[in-house]
Write an enzyme that holds these catalytic residues in place. Structure first.
Site, PDB file in Angstrom:
ATOM      1  N   TYR A  11       0.827  -1.215   0.000  1.00 35.32           N
ATOM      2  CA  TYR A  11       0.000   0.000   0.000  1.00 35.32           C
ATOM      3  C   TYR A  11       0.858   1.259   0.000  1.00 35.32           C
ATOM      4  CZ  TYR A  11      -3.156   3.496   2.145  1.00 35.32           C
ATOM      5  OH  TYR A  11      -3.871   4.626   2.460  1.00 35.32           O
ATOM      6  N   ALA A  73       8.458  -5.374   4.944  1.00 35.88           N
ATOM      7  CA  ALA A  73       8.425  -5.785   6.348  1.00 35.88           C
ATOM      8  C   ALA A  73       7.084  -6.424   6.667  1.00 35.88           C
ATOM      9  CB  ALA A  73       8.646  -4.581   7.269  1.00 35.88           C
ATOM     10  N   TYR A 139       6.364  -5.956  16.607  1.00 36.57           N
ATOM     11  CA  TYR A 139       6.415  -5.104  15.415  1.00 36.57           C
ATOM     12  C   TYR A 139       7.139  -3.798  15.726  1.00 36.57           C
ATOM     13  CZ  TYR A 139       4.839  -1.747  11.919  1.00 36.57           C
ATOM     14  OH  TYR A 139       4.797  -0.760  10.968  1.00 36.57           O
ATOM     15  N   ARG A 217      -7.257   8.768  17.014  1.00 38.24           N
ATOM     16  CA  ARG A 217      -6.048   8.526  16.235  1.00 38.24           C
ATOM     17  C   ARG A 217      -5.802   9.668  15.247  1.00 38.24           C
ATOM     18  NH1 ARG A 217      -5.638   5.638  19.800  1.00 38.24           N
ATOM     19  NH2 ARG A 217      -5.295   3.361  19.865  1.00 38.24           N
ATOM     20  N   ALA A 278      -6.154  -5.098  24.429  1.00 42.10           N
ATOM     21  CA  ALA A 278      -4.976  -4.890  25.270  1.00 42.10           C
ATOM     22  C   ALA A 278      -3.909  -4.125  24.499  1.00 42.10           C
ATOM     23  CB  ALA A 278      -4.424  -6.229  25.732  1.00 42.10           C
TER      24      ALA A 278
END
EC number: 5.1.3.2
Length: 329
Positions: A11, A73, A139, A217, A278
């Site tokens: 993307y 990645a 990550y 966000r 979490a």
């Protein structure tokens, strides 16, 4: 410049490759298509199918490369908790292989796709580059480790490098957008309800310490993000490793995103409240002042409606070519 773009079928990588081509650069892409899409590869880019670990030495040995943009990645937070061994190998080992190949063949200009996940759960927002890095998953930890490696290569070997720490990338650029087999990002998940590929979306927690109780966000348009890579490549300095946060500086709640998707699509989009996940912080907002001052970068598509409209134009045009539709079929 003659450039190598790893993960250029993904993307972010595919949009960055397209923008680099528009700026007159010569782009070679390496991608193994584990998550990338062939349709996203720009027509004017040279494509080499394979794993970076297996082919980068041979590719750079051709000579003439003047820079690398490293996207390749693994990037799923939840998966990184379940399979940390794969993330440490595929992210860190691959990056070190790339760095050593660059050094061996005299390629000294690097832009690295880092992440806001390096910060973990910040105590205050907006997040600046000098805040503590405390990743809460493999990550984020692997990306931070690569940042450390780049810093040491710059100091020891004169590498010219920039790490760009993305916040929530969204939107689309023409016929390139989010179309993953395993989707985890909010906006494409919500839009898949509007296309009929999902029955409903979920809001993980409505009791956060935010104005409407849902998590907040910072969304950055994919085109603004891609342009930052061009600026970084064209201004890197030997022996220096710069780190920049990339976000809009504005925060939108999950409820606001869902409601905007309803307005843009004209679909009711059922949204169900689910328990908190979490490790999810209540609010993540970037300070991109350093990028604005040092890179001359200013995001132009910061309005949530614009981001959702661009994403919807891409998603609605996909039809049965989407991963969601293929899986359902």
């Amino acid at each position: 410049m003659k450039l190598l773009v790893t993960g250029g079928a993904g993307y972010v990588g595919s949009v960055a490759a397209a923008v680099l081509l528009e700026h007159g650069h010569d782009v070679t892409i390496i991608d193994n298509f584990s998550t990338g899409n062939r349709e996203a590869v720009p027509a004017d880019a040279r494509l080499i199918e394979g794993d970076v670990n297996d082919v980068v030495e041979e590719v750079l040995s051709e000579g003439g490369f003047e820079g690398v943009v490293h996207f390749a990645a693994r990037s799923l937070v939840g998966e990184s908790v379940e399979k940390p061994n794969e993330y440490w190998h595929d992210n860190v080992v691959t990056a070190l292989t790339l760095l050593d190949a660059m050094r061996a063949h005299g390629v000294n200009n690097l832009v690295f796709s880092s992440t806001a996940a390096t910060y973990g759960e910040p105590d205050v927002v907006p997040i600046t580059e000098d805040m503590p890095t405390q990743p809460t998953n493999a990550y984020g930890a692997t990306k931070l480790s690569i940042d450390y490696a780049i810093t040491s290569y710059a100091a020891a070997f004169g590498l010219a490098a920039t790490s760009l720490r993305y916040f929530n990338v969204a939107g689309a650029y023409g016929n390139i957008g989010e179309n993953r087999e395993v989707e985890t990002h909010l906006i494409p998940l919500v839009l898949q309800v509007a296309t009929g590929h999902r029955e409903k979306t979920f809001m993980f927690g409505d009791d956060w310490p935010t104005p409407d109780g849902t998590a907040v966000r910072d969304y950055i348009h994919i085109l603004d993000l891609a342009k930052a890579h061009v600026l970084a490549l064209e201004s890197n300095e030997a022996g220096k490793h710069r780190i920049f946060n990339l976000g809009s500086g504005d925060g939108y709640s999950v409820k606001q995103v869902v409601e905007m998707c309803r307005e843009v699509t004209g679909h009711p989009i059922p949204a169900e409240v689910a328990p908190r996940r979490a490790g999810d912080p209540a609010t993540l907002i970037a300070s991109s002042e350093k990028a604005k001052q040092e890179l001359g970068w200013t995001p132009e598509h910061t309005d949530l409606r614009t981001i959702v409209e661009d994403a919807w134009a891409f998603t609605s045009a996909l039809g049965d070519r989407s991963h969601a539709a293929k899986k359902k079929a």
